[in-house]
Scaffold this active site. Sequence first.
Site, PDB file in Angstrom:
ATOM      1  CE1 TYR A  88       0.927  -0.128   4.363  1.00  0.00           C
ATOM      2  CE2 TYR A  88      -1.385  -0.447   4.848  1.00  0.00           C
ATOM      3  CZ  TYR A  88      -0.090  -0.335   5.274  1.00  0.00           C
ATOM      4  OH  TYR A  88       0.188  -0.433   6.612  1.00  0.00           O
ATOM      5  CD  GLU A  89      -0.488   5.341   1.726  1.00  0.00           C
ATOM      6  OE1 GLU A  89      -0.348   6.181   0.821  1.00  0.00           O
ATOM      7  OE2 GLU A  89      -1.514   5.238   2.406  1.00  0.00           O
ATOM      8  N   GLY A  90       1.419   2.930  -2.660  1.00  0.00           N
ATOM      9  CA  GLY A  90       2.254   2.802  -3.855  1.00  0.00           C
ATOM     10  C   GLY A  90       3.158   1.606  -3.714  1.00  0.00           C
TER      11      GLY A  90
END
Length: 590
Positions: free
Chosen positions: A441-443
């Site tokens: 997550y978060e890229g």
Amino acid sequence: MNRFQAPMRDIQFLLTEVFDGPSHWARLPGLAEHVDADTAIAILEEAAKVISGLIAPLNRSGDEEGAQWAEGKVTTPSGFKDAYATYAEGGWVGLSGNPAYGGLGMPKMLAVQIEEMLYGANSSFALYSVLSSGACLLIDTHADQELKQRYLPPMYEGRWAGSMCLTEAHAGTDLGMIRTRAELQADGSYAISGSKIFITGGEQDLTENIVHLVLAKLSDAPAGPKGISLFLVPKMLVQADGRLGPHNAVSCGSIEHKMGIKASSTCVMNFDGAIGWLVGEPNKGLAAMFTMMNYERLSIGIQGLGCAEASYQSAVSYARERLQSRAPGGPDARAHGADPIINHPDVRRMLLTMRALTEGGRALATYIGGQLDEAKYGTDSRKCAVAQRRVALLTPLAKAFFTDNGLESCVLGQQVFGGHGYIREWGQEQLVRDVRIAQIYEGTNGIQALDLLGRKILADGGAAMDEFLLEITDFANTTESEFCGALLGAVSILEEANRWIRTASNKDPRQVGAASVEYLHLFGYVSYAYLWSRMAVAAVAQQDVDSVFHQSKIKTARFFFRRLLPRIHGLFACIKGGSSSLFEHDVEQF
């Protein structure tokens, strides 16, 4: 099961001996009036007490109970609500927030330490807090005065929380594909309609309100990412006097059933004509959202450090006590039929790998925190600009390298336990599950690697990288240390990789994607070598003060340079392997 304890001695070493945080803060006007050495240590000690004593004990029970959804409402595990209330009352959510709206105005160099403590103690609990802190930063940076005044004080107090609503079922990395719409209303507000997935803390019972920051498109928006706007959409509408009004047209359709971080509610959020307010300018919402995204990317990197630290603490405690076989160097526990496994070479390899990677990462996180403070509070425009470029360069590295190493360290910690590491009651299998999401997550880490190489290295001709490498070489050339020669050699390999990729990518655009992950790791090990050199120099200078601690630090630095830094040679060889072997297969041959 070992109980997590905040690594206070190592944190103090970084803040006072390696980076001289108090002197750094004293020359930054926005920080000088808020923090000094004594204040910083008092804050850290109080945070450690609350986190280790109150939040860490909820980690396993929270994992087993998980967040529960029923009829649109989410219930967090037993103990979370009371613990969050205590945490919020201490002002921890607003630790580095703007004092003009009730934040404490503490430096980021300090905040990264407390975030690591939180993640090490209880990753699920930490997420509720750090999402709120990131939302506050975005609002403070981009919202108008009215929105700031209305929303920031109760968010800093922890009475209201924040969420980040980007992803849709069909639009993850490619946010230009989002379908959520915003229609301008007569009173200047907007009606937001659409559905978002994977929303951390989108619904919970910890706070009385949740402030959703939502990406959506106006009816006349241009196609793609240039047509995205950002909106503030509260769960509960707020009246003119600040009191809560009726429920907005926002609902939680379900929560995800996940591999880890089970006590964190990961929600499907539905917006059915919900009332929202524009943040920033129309069609420039993605740029504004990156303020929060970059905050969260560093924070999620720190999740990797926190989980790795927790795993190390448990593994080293177990290795000291577990008796198995005789050590190859001769009997250690003569009164017993076997020796503690910490005397076996392979166990030491695992423990020292965990320690060297985690402490190197903590040093880099502290360094980045200092750069963020310089960029935000500095008065020298040149230094501020350099700090901003440094943060942009190092943020994707921190997110990906910290979390890749976090998983490696947690798996190694589990391996130290042998069969017991696979059993729930020892806690190691939970850490492996909890840290795994941090690479996604978060890229995803692959996207971070592409961002680093494509946007942060090649796009500006390597200027930001050259600035950083000049800092490293200046240090190595002007410092007497047993590690500086190896550091200069590592920098030389990184510079050669930079030249090779630049030349190769001019001929084949696929080279960037083919090399990016290995390149990020190569850069990561060189960055750690720089920080380990700085830590070793500081430890040598103070070794007569606390010889056990400082000698251990120097020995760990030797392990890093002899056993981990050599990985850069294999990484460079992979980079030079090029992209051709990736594309020899036809699609149907997979």
